[in-house]
Scaffold this active site. Structure first.
Site, PDB file in Angstrom:
ATOM      1  CG  ASP A   1       7.149 -39.065  35.070  1.00 64.72           C
ATOM      2  OD1 ASP A   1       6.169 -38.297  35.118  1.00 64.72           O
ATOM      3  OD2 ASP A   1       8.219 -38.782  34.486  1.00 64.72           O
TER       4      ASP A   1
ATOM      5  CG  HIS B   1       8.479 -33.987  28.714  1.00 57.25           C
ATOM      6  ND1 HIS B   1       7.182 -34.104  28.292  1.00 57.25           N
ATOM      7  CD2 HIS B   1       8.471 -34.221  30.048  1.00 57.25           C
ATOM      8  CE1 HIS B   1       6.419 -34.412  29.334  1.00 57.25           C
ATOM      9  NE2 HIS B   1       7.169 -34.494  30.411  1.00 57.25           N
ATOM     10  N   GLY B   2      12.475 -32.334  27.862  1.00 60.87           N
ATOM     11  CA  GLY B   2      13.772 -32.342  27.188  1.00 60.87           C
ATOM     12  C   GLY B   2      14.560 -31.056  27.369  1.00 60.87           C
TER      13      GLY B   2
HETATM   14  P1  13P Z   1      12.214 -32.261  31.936  1.00 61.99           P
HETATM   15  O1  13P Z   1      12.534 -32.947  30.661  1.00 61.99           O
HETATM   16  O2  13P Z   1      12.023 -30.787  31.739  1.00 61.99           O
HETATM   17  O3  13P Z   1      13.187 -32.545  33.026  1.00 61.99           O
HETATM   18  O4  13P Z   1      10.784 -32.822  32.445  1.00 61.99           O
HETATM   19  C1  13P Z   1      10.695 -34.035  33.138  1.00 61.99           C
HETATM   20  C2  13P Z   1       9.300 -34.507  33.310  1.00 61.99           C
HETATM   21  O5  13P Z   1       8.328 -33.822  33.061  1.00 61.99           O
HETATM   22  C3  13P Z   1       9.118 -35.870  33.804  1.00 61.99           C
HETATM   23  O6  13P Z   1       7.776 -36.255  33.796  1.00 61.99           O
HETATM   24  O1  G3H Z   2       8.688 -37.068  31.061  1.00 62.10           O
HETATM   25  C1  G3H Z   2       9.553 -37.854  30.732  1.00 62.10           C
HETATM   26  C2  G3H Z   2      10.718 -38.137  31.613  1.00 62.10           C
HETATM   27  O2  G3H Z   2      11.769 -37.249  31.368  1.00 62.10           O
HETATM   28  C3  G3H Z   2      11.115 -39.563  31.507  1.00 62.10           C
HETATM   29  O3  G3H Z   2      11.962 -39.791  30.436  1.00 62.10           O
HETATM   30  O4  G3H Z   2      10.916 -41.762  29.350  1.00 62.10           O
HETATM   31  O5  G3H Z   2      13.293 -41.190  28.898  1.00 62.10           O
HETATM   32  O6  G3H Z   2      12.613 -42.118  31.108  1.00 62.10           O
HETATM   33  P1  G3H Z   2      12.209 -41.311  29.912  1.00 62.10           P
HETATM   34 ZN    ZN Z   3       6.643 -35.397  32.191  1.00 62.75          ZN
END
Ligand code: 13P
Ligand code: G3H
Ligand code: ZN
Length: 313
Positions: free
Chosen positions: A87, A183-184
């Site tokens: 990811d 995100h978040g």
């Molecule tokens: P969320 O923070 O909405 O769960 O998104 C996660 C994400 O996009 C990971 O790549």
């Molecule tokens: O898109 C981001 C994901 O929520 C991953 O989060 O970088 O804190 O592992 P992280």
């Molecule tokens: Zn993401």
């Protein structure tokens, strides 16, 4: 059952109007919770590893956890397609290391780069990955909020014409688009809104059946936010993407929906409650077991009600 690239998953998801959930994993309990839910729902699933998760647990540990999950599922007679995905891969080198380490899919995230540079690094990853049968997701446009190495105060929504040029020049297999998700846990100050006309336009211009990806797609359930706050947390004003909006996107060209925050909330809410109610307990198994169950139940709900992928294994 073995690890697979997501090609067949997405072909069917596109055809039948559902999405495959991509859930972020960091440790054993999260892997077990997600796999338990996918097995129960007979659903395809993507286990995704951020570079932060990879740094936290170590790539070998994460891969061995995923392999263990596959072995256990096989032993239990479960047969569902499982993909392991990097990811937000920040560099070609990290994508290469994950491909060499057995990942079946990687994301190269050049969304913060100028258009031509994003194309160049994505193309480099595509060339390396495709020779090895690995899927490549790329991203165009910026999500508001903080990605690991990408900070963006405001959204820069994906331009449909640029998306077509980007896909044809890079040969990436799927594309993450910015249409208003972020995100978040704090996604909207006011009313939740996604740019569906833009999603339609991107879909119309791309080759038929081309799979799109939505990041930042946690729904931030009130149930978990309230539970965190009731038991000593401070998660006020959190707001996610309404489930019906995600369902609508899944019925269109979105074949992969990313969820991390909701896993964190489910796990943490459960642990907070446990510590408050049983302050004398200190065996990690006593609080990680219900936390793992909370992740499983949340993911199973999402597979059924949001992705629509139950019974599609
Ligand atoms: P969320 O923070 O909405 O769960 O998104 C996660 C994400 O996009 C990971 O790549
Ligand atoms: O898109 C981001 C994901 O929520 C991953 O989060 O970088 O804190 O592992 P992280
Ligand atoms: Zn993401």
């Amino acid at each position: 059952m073995a690890l697979v690239a997501p090609k067949e998953m997405f072909l069917r998801a596109y055809r039948e109007g559902y999405a495959v959930g991509a859930f972020n994993v960091n440790n054993m309990e999260i892997v077990q919770g997600i796999m338990g839910a996918a097995a129960q729902e007979k659903s395809p699933v993507i286990l995704q590893v951020s570079s932060g998760a990879r740094a936290y647990a170590g790539q070998v540990y994460i891969m061995k956890l995923v392999e263990a999950a596959i072995i256990e599922a096989n032993n239990a007679g479960v047969d569902i397609p499982v993909c392991v995905h990097l990811d937000h891969g920040p560099t070609f080198e990290m994508c290469r290391d994950c491909i060499d380490g057995g990942f079946t899919s990687v994301m190269i995230d050049g969304s913060h780069l100028p258009f031509e540079e994003n194309i160049a690094v994505t193309k480099k990853v595509v060339d390396y990955a495709h020779e090895r049968g690995v899927w490549v997701e790329a991203e165009l446009g910026k999500l508001a909020g903080i990605e690991e190495h990408v900070q963006s105060a405001d959204h820069v929504y994906t331009d449909p014409k640029e998306a077509v040029e980007f896909v044809s020049q890079t040969g990436c297999d799927s594309l993450a688009v910015a249409i208003g998700t972020s995100h978040g846990a704090y996604k909207f100050k006011g009313e939740a809104k996604l740019d569906f006309p833009r999603l339609e336009e991107i879909t119309k211009l791309l080759p038929a059946g081309y799979p799109l990806v939505l990041h930042g797609s946690s729904s931030v359930p009130t149930e978990f936010v309230d539970m965190c706050n009731t038991y000593g947390g401070q998660v006020s004003g959190a707001k996610g993407i309404p489930e019906e909006m995600l369902r609508k996107a899944a019925g269109m060209s979105v074949c992969k929906i990313n969820v991390d925050t909701d896993i964190r909330l489910a796990l943490t809410a459960s642990i907070r409650k446990f510590f408050t109610e049983k302050p004398s307990e200190f065996d990690p198994r006593s609080y990680l077991k219900p936390a793992r169950e909370a992740v499983k139940n949340m993911v199973a709900h999402k597979i059924r009600e949001v992705m629509g992928s139950s019974g599609k294994a």
